[in-house]
Design a protein around this motif. Sequence first.
Motif, short mmCIF file in Angstrom:
data_model
loop_
_atom_site.label_atom_id
_atom_site.label_comp_id
_atom_site.label_asym_id
_atom_site.label_seq_id
_atom_site.Cartn_x
_atom_site.Cartn_y
_atom_site.Cartn_z
N ALA A 99 9.21 34.67 -41.65
CA ALA A 99 8.02 34.31 -40.88
C ALA A 99 8.15 32.86 -40.42
O ALA A 99 9.14 32.18 -40.72
CB ALA A 99 6.78 34.50 -41.74
N LEU A 100 7.14 32.39 -39.69
CA LEU A 100 7.13 31.02 -39.20
C LEU A 100 5.93 30.25 -39.74
O LEU A 100 4.84 30.82 -39.89
CB LEU A 100 7.06 30.98 -37.67
CG LEU A 100 8.35 31.07 -36.88
CD1 LEU A 100 8.05 30.93 -35.39
CD2 LEU A 100 9.36 30.02 -37.31
N GLY A 101 6.13 28.97 -40.02
CA GLY A 101 5.03 28.11 -40.43
C GLY A 101 5.20 26.71 -39.89
O GLY A 101 6.33 26.28 -39.60
N ASN A 102 4.09 26.00 -39.76
CA ASN A 102 4.14 24.61 -39.31
C ASN A 102 4.35 23.63 -40.45
O ASN A 102 4.74 22.49 -40.23
CB ASN A 102 2.85 24.22 -38.60
CG ASN A 102 2.63 24.97 -37.31
OD1 ASN A 102 2.05 26.05 -37.31
ND2 ASN A 102 3.11 24.42 -36.20
N ASP A 103 4.05 24.05 -41.69
CA ASP A 103 3.97 23.14 -42.83
C ASP A 103 2.73 22.25 -42.64
O ASP A 103 1.74 22.71 -42.10
CB ASP A 103 5.26 22.35 -43.00
CG ASP A 103 5.52 21.96 -44.45
OD1 ASP A 103 4.64 22.16 -45.31
OD2 ASP A 103 6.61 21.46 -44.74
N GLY A 104 2.76 21.01 -43.06
CA GLY A 104 1.57 20.18 -42.99
C GLY A 104 1.59 19.18 -41.86
O GLY A 104 2.65 18.78 -41.39
N PRO A 105 0.42 18.75 -41.39
CA PRO A 105 0.36 17.75 -40.33
C PRO A 105 1.12 16.45 -40.61
O PRO A 105 1.64 15.85 -39.67
CB PRO A 105 -1.14 17.51 -40.17
CG PRO A 105 -1.76 18.80 -40.56
CD PRO A 105 -0.92 19.31 -41.69
N PRO A 106 1.23 15.98 -41.87
CA PRO A 106 1.99 14.75 -42.08
C PRO A 106 3.50 14.91 -42.00
O PRO A 106 4.22 13.91 -41.97
CB PRO A 106 1.58 14.32 -43.50
CG PRO A 106 0.34 15.05 -43.81
CD PRO A 106 0.48 16.35 -43.09
N CYS A 107 4.03 16.15 -42.00
CA CYS A 107 5.49 16.32 -41.93
C CYS A 107 5.91 17.12 -40.69
O CYS A 107 7.05 17.56 -40.59
CB CYS A 107 6.03 16.98 -43.19
SG CYS A 107 5.43 18.65 -43.47
#
Length: 443
Positions: free
Chosen positions: A298-306
């Motif tokens: 699947a795909l993810g963005n992870d977190g806004p700081p990284c």
Amino acid sequence: MILSGTVVPDSSTVIEDGSVVVEGSHIEAVGDRTDVVEQYPGHEEAEYDILLPGLVGAHVHSVQSLGRGIADDTELLDWLFDYILPMEASLSAEEMEVAAKLGYLECIESGTTTVVDHLSVNHADRAFEAAGEMGIRGALGKVMMDQRSPDNLAEETEQALDESEQLIREYHGSFDDRIRYALTPRFAVSCTEACLRGTREIADRYDGVRIHTHASENRSEIETVEADTGMRNIHWLDEVGITGEDVVLAHCVWTDESEREILEETGTHVTHCPSSNMKLASGVAPVWDYLDRGINVALGNDGPPCNNTLDPFTEMRQASLLQKVEHLDPTATPAADIFEMATVNGAEAAGFDNVGKLKEGWRADIVGVQTEGVTRAAPLHDVLSHLVFAAHGDDVVFTMVDGNVLVDDGEVTTVDADDIRQQARDIDLDLEEARKTAQDAKP
């Protein structure tokens, strides 16, 4: 309700002049517009340039949304222990709720309708309530950390497990089953063997509960786990029960042949986070190999700081381009593969059936995209190519989850978006003291 436009039901189908009929929370019909309109007279019709399934962020950190830009140009473990954990530890319950809402706001405005969300140790209930109020679909989980944790995030093992089970009883299957639970040990570096084995024991007691953690993101992380356990990361997680069809492992950048065999044999899901992996210089995940083995990616963005954005379209583009340049092969991860990773693969990882396609009887999670603007003035020779390589989150003008309209004509309908943004701007994060308390926990 009838939604019309160029309809992309899945990675292999485009209906140039199509329509989707929504009845309640489900899709009633998908087909050519003329046929659909004739078959369903009297239904209100709305037109969009492109209609596609809602996108799935299969690894996000909504509550890190207040930390965008605080930790640029740092290595993973420094990023985590010097910046991110102190920020999470400093947030009050009210601030945690605002942070979650800000993250979900960005998701639904840019076309993400389902998230697998890695929250924080404290105040997780506020994020569950925020998700329910805003209308997003998701598998959410309180973070567990019972070793190498800053004082204000550290928990005893039983405390972490007991609170997680309490949240399962309260929120798993809540909000008309839009919100489910994912047990969330942060990663093997910060979780004892007892915590990881306890996670598996709890998951086995509750139908539909996921396990969601980080794995093999960074070489320093792997070295730490190997020093602790004598095993490589995936072998250790398999040993303590954190593999299987109910497990979502974020990243999996550094895996050897034997670890990939474990992922394949156990049916463990992998979430690829290309922008985060590039920004933290973690490496390039072997996604093409995973897909060839039949591992669900699947795909993810992870977190806004990284990453610095929760835009799912950006992640689709990055995911394909990164594999092409890694393998020096332009045929690697074509648009159709990437689209599946961002839709139906993500829904499978999150544990939601009948999500990720526009199909009769499936959940009405639908996104409408506009194609106007200077960068999209040329003819749409290939709609799937446009979605993966050219579109952006700010092209989204319509978002629906379970038949409920969350964004209409570009405006959020479920909450006051401007008020959430103002509340976020008003939060003054004083991180210096929190950073000092995190240093002793650093591996």
